[in-house]
Scaffold this active site. Structure first.
Site, short mmCIF file in Angstrom:
data_model
loop_
_atom_site.label_atom_id
_atom_site.label_comp_id
_atom_site.label_asym_id
_atom_site.label_seq_id
_atom_site.Cartn_x
_atom_site.Cartn_y
_atom_site.Cartn_z
N GLU A 198 25.11 23.87 -18.52
CA GLU A 198 23.74 23.93 -19.05
C GLU A 198 22.97 25.09 -18.44
O GLU A 198 22.90 25.24 -17.21
CB GLU A 198 23.01 22.62 -18.71
CG GLU A 198 21.54 22.62 -19.10
CD GLU A 198 20.88 21.26 -18.91
OE1 GLU A 198 21.33 20.50 -18.03
OE2 GLU A 198 19.92 20.98 -19.64
N ASP A 229 0.82 -1.22 0.00
CA ASP A 229 0.00 0.00 0.00
C ASP A 229 0.85 1.27 0.00
O ASP A 229 0.49 2.30 0.56
CB ASP A 229 -1.01 0.00 1.15
CG ASP A 229 -0.34 -0.20 2.50
OD1 ASP A 229 0.89 -0.40 2.52
OD2 ASP A 229 -1.04 -0.14 3.52
N HIS A 241 25.90 13.98 -27.32
CA HIS A 241 24.48 14.33 -27.21
C HIS A 241 24.23 15.64 -27.93
O HIS A 241 25.16 16.31 -28.39
CB HIS A 241 24.05 14.41 -25.74
CG HIS A 241 24.83 15.37 -24.90
ND1 HIS A 241 24.58 16.72 -24.89
CD2 HIS A 241 25.87 15.18 -24.04
CE1 HIS A 241 25.42 17.31 -24.04
NE2 HIS A 241 26.22 16.40 -23.52
N TYR A 289 33.50 15.02 -22.74
CA TYR A 289 33.63 13.91 -21.79
C TYR A 289 34.80 13.03 -22.21
O TYR A 289 34.82 12.54 -23.33
CB TYR A 289 32.34 13.08 -21.79
CG TYR A 289 31.10 13.94 -21.63
CD1 TYR A 289 30.63 14.29 -20.37
CD2 TYR A 289 30.42 14.43 -22.76
CE1 TYR A 289 29.51 15.10 -20.24
CE2 TYR A 289 29.31 15.23 -22.63
CZ TYR A 289 28.85 15.57 -21.37
OH TYR A 289 27.75 16.37 -21.25
N HIS A 326 17.31 20.99 -25.60
CA HIS A 326 15.95 20.47 -25.80
C HIS A 326 14.98 21.55 -25.35
O HIS A 326 15.35 22.45 -24.59
CB HIS A 326 15.75 19.17 -25.01
CG HIS A 326 16.20 19.26 -23.58
ND1 HIS A 326 15.41 19.79 -22.58
CD2 HIS A 326 17.38 18.93 -22.97
CE1 HIS A 326 16.08 19.75 -21.44
NE2 HIS A 326 17.29 19.25 -21.64
N HIS A 335 23.73 10.10 -17.76
CA HIS A 335 22.60 10.05 -16.83
C HIS A 335 22.98 9.29 -15.55
O HIS A 335 22.25 8.41 -15.10
CB HIS A 335 21.37 9.41 -17.50
CG HIS A 335 20.77 10.30 -18.57
ND1 HIS A 335 19.81 9.89 -19.44
CD2 HIS A 335 21.02 11.59 -18.88
CE1 HIS A 335 19.49 10.88 -20.26
NE2 HIS A 335 20.22 11.93 -19.94
N ASP A 339 16.53 23.28 -15.46
CA ASP A 339 17.46 22.21 -15.81
C ASP A 339 18.84 22.84 -15.94
O ASP A 339 19.15 23.46 -16.95
CB ASP A 339 16.97 21.58 -17.14
CG ASP A 339 17.82 20.41 -17.59
OD1 ASP A 339 18.74 20.03 -16.84
OD2 ASP A 339 17.56 19.89 -18.69
N ASP A 393 23.99 17.92 -12.55
CA ASP A 393 22.89 18.29 -13.44
C ASP A 393 21.63 18.12 -12.61
O ASP A 393 21.22 17.00 -12.29
CB ASP A 393 22.89 17.35 -14.65
CG ASP A 393 21.82 17.71 -15.68
OD1 ASP A 393 20.88 18.46 -15.34
OD2 ASP A 393 21.91 17.20 -16.82
N HIS A 421 12.17 17.54 -20.74
CA HIS A 421 12.35 17.45 -22.20
C HIS A 421 10.97 17.75 -22.76
O HIS A 421 10.14 16.87 -22.93
CB HIS A 421 12.84 16.07 -22.63
CG HIS A 421 14.27 15.83 -22.25
ND1 HIS A 421 15.01 14.76 -22.69
CD2 HIS A 421 15.12 16.54 -21.45
CE1 HIS A 421 16.24 14.82 -22.19
NE2 HIS A 421 16.31 15.89 -21.42
N GLU A 456 23.36 23.18 -23.58
CA GLU A 456 24.14 22.33 -22.69
C GLU A 456 25.23 21.52 -23.39
O GLU A 456 25.21 20.29 -23.37
CB GLU A 456 23.21 21.39 -21.93
CG GLU A 456 22.20 20.63 -22.79
CD GLU A 456 21.34 19.67 -21.96
OE1 GLU A 456 21.93 18.85 -21.25
OE2 GLU A 456 20.11 19.77 -22.05
N ARG A 493 30.07 19.53 -18.42
CA ARG A 493 28.88 20.00 -19.13
C ARG A 493 28.45 21.30 -18.45
O ARG A 493 28.56 21.42 -17.22
CB ARG A 493 27.75 18.97 -19.09
CG ARG A 493 26.47 19.46 -19.79
CD ARG A 493 25.48 18.34 -20.12
NE ARG A 493 24.89 17.69 -18.96
CZ ARG A 493 25.19 16.50 -18.52
NH1 ARG A 493 26.12 15.77 -19.14
NH2 ARG A 493 24.59 15.98 -17.46
N1 GLY Z 1 18.72 16.88 -17.09
C1 GLY Z 1 18.48 16.21 -18.28
C2 GLY Z 1 19.03 16.93 -19.41
O1 GLY Z 1 19.85 17.80 -19.24
O2 GLY Z 1 18.63 16.75 -20.52
MN MN Z 2 18.86 19.39 -20.25
MN MN Z 3 20.22 18.77 -17.40
#
Ligand code: GLY
Ligand code: MN
Ligand code: MN
Length: 446
Positions: free
Chosen positions: A410, A42, A353, A391, A357, A246, A274, A263, A364, A387, A408
């Site tokens: 961002e 529960d 990457h 790496y 976004h 991630h 973000d 992040d 996202h 961002e 990174r």
């Molecule tokens: N925190 C996820 C990204 O930067 O896309």
């Molecule tokens: Mn992001």
């Molecule tokens: Mn991020």
């Protein structure tokens, strides 16, 4: 910190009107809210309202379903929600109930959600189109088709019309969600300010020997102190962990001489921020760390500069790729002619990457990146992240003195009429600002 802003009721009503206009006067629009998900026995997972539903209703209870019926004389906005129940409310908390839904949430009519199977087919009768999030949840699709079947049965007896066109809710709604109006930008500025405070707090608390989760706790503390939640699991990665995009285990001990990549961003009433910052665990960037950091920072600044109306979605990414590739050449990681290196995507092992976004109620966020097959133009009201990163993790060939460096940076950037606004501008970002912020933290501990 400014007082926590809210979305005014008038703005919510305008969103519903815009959606009804987009779907057309002959449509019935059905928007399910999120349901609670059992974690075990529960215990439930923390509840997070569905973003489309939240955008149109601001109603944060589970198990609700909103219906928009353009032109309906008895009221266009119908909210089905959990009924009042003293016993259940004693156990699991207050409920608005249908009366509260009308009084406090602007519904024209409201009914207990347990009665929806009796009511919804009648609302579908004589509508040409059913607009709903088809294909998102199998169980809800089945319910939609069950309601349609009931209308079909009635049609056989009474001649009512059965909806025969079906439109994805997302098609009509997500373009609207992509463009943030002034009250939404206020919400996002608020979230950005809290996240900025959280990153500062982490910089000031961090020292060698702490664990990643202890630093993550500083971030969470700051989010919760302001009544917000994490918009996504915080990534707190020291050394090589910063090269795992991630990384959310957040378990290791932080070592002097390593970088720490964080992040993390909160959401305020669903509106996300973000932010990523990378800083030295010991408070001072080492030689090669600083070189890499400055390259990423230059790339990020150049990419942010490319965020302006008339530029295309892809422009900040292309700018970042050029700057990062040039930097990789300066570092001695890549050799060759710049255009050829970019053409061959030689940067990919170190920057794998995209540069950003959309950002909004989802971290996202929704909204098409291409229109008619080409990258769409940036327009005022769009909010995106910028961002870039580099790496040097265990899976790429790299000079030994760069190994384990992951950087990174961002920020959250809104497109304005004549350029952009960096919502996260106040978060320390230059080498000097970061080192000064960390030095303040160290002084406070002495
Ligand atoms: N925190 C996820 C990204 O930067 O896309
Ligand atoms: Mn992001
Ligand atoms: Mn991020």
């Amino acid at each position: 910190m400014s007082r926590a802003p809210q979305i005014p009721a008038g703005e919510l009503a305008r969103r519903r009107q815009r959606l009804m206009r987009a779907a057309g006067g002959d449509a019935l629009i059905v928007i399910p809210g999120a349901v609670e998900t059992t974690r075990n026995r529960d215990v439930e997972y923390p509840f997070r309202q569905n973003s489309d539903f939240l955008y149109l209703t601001d109603f944060e209870e589970p198990d609700a379903i909103a219906v928009l019926a353009p032109g309906r004389e008895a009221g266009e906005y119908i909210l089905f929600c959990r009924d009042r129940d003293p016993k259940m409310e004693t156990w699991t908390g207050r409920r608005a109930g249908p009366e509260g839904a009308m009084e406090r949430f602007g519904a024209d009519c409201a009914f207990p959600v347990d009665d929806i199977d009796e009511i919804l087919p009648g609302l579908l009768e004589n509508r040409r189109e059913l607009c709903a999030p088809f294909g998102r949840d199998e169980g809800f699709d089945r319910r939609l088709f069950g309601w349609l079947q009931q209308v079909r049965r009635r049609a056989a007896r009474s001649g009512v019309r059965v909806p025969h066109e079906f439109a994805a809710l997302e098609h009509h709604l997500h373009e609207q969600r992509l463009f943030k109006k002034a009250p939404e930008l206020k919400m996002m500025r608020h979230a950005a300010a809290i996240s900025t405070g959280a990153h500062r707090r982490a910089m000031q608390a961090c020292r060698p020997g702490m664990t990643e989760y202890q630093v993550a706790a500083e971030i969470t503390h700051e989010f919760h102190r302001h009544g917000t939640e994490a918009a996504y699991p915080s990534i707190v990665g020291g050394g090589e962990n910063g090269c795992i995009l991630h990384y959310i285990e957040n378990r290791d001990v932080l070592r002097d001489g390593d970088l720490l990549l964080i992040d993390a961003g909160c959401e305020h009433r669903g509106y996300a921020s973000d932010i990523t910052r990378t800083f030295p665990v010991g408070g001072r960037f080492g030689g090669r760390q600083r070189e890499v950091y400055e390259i990423v920072l230059d790339a990020q600044r150049a990419a942010i500069d490319a965020v302006r109306p008339g530029h295309h979605w892809n422009d900040p990414h292309d700018v970042a790729v050029r700057e990062l590739t040039r930097g990789l050449r300066d570092l001695g990681v890549l050799e060759g002619e710049l255009d050829a290196l970019i053409e061959d995507e030689a940067y990919r092992p170190f920057f794998m990457h995209r540069t950003g976004h959309w950002l909004g109620l989802d971290v996202h966020d929704v909204g098409d990146y291409r229109v008619g097959g080409v990258w769409r133009q940036l327009e005022p009201g769009m909010v995106m992240t910028v961002e870039p990163g580099l790496y040097f993790g265990p899976y790429c060939e790299t000079p030994e003195d760069l190994r384990g460096i992951g950087v990174r940076i961002e920020d959250d950037v809104a497109v304005t009429r004549d350029g952009h606004e960096v919502l996260t501008e106040a978060c320390p970002k230059t080498v000097e600002a970061i080192e000064a912020c960390m030095a303040d933290g160290a002084a406070g501990r002495r």
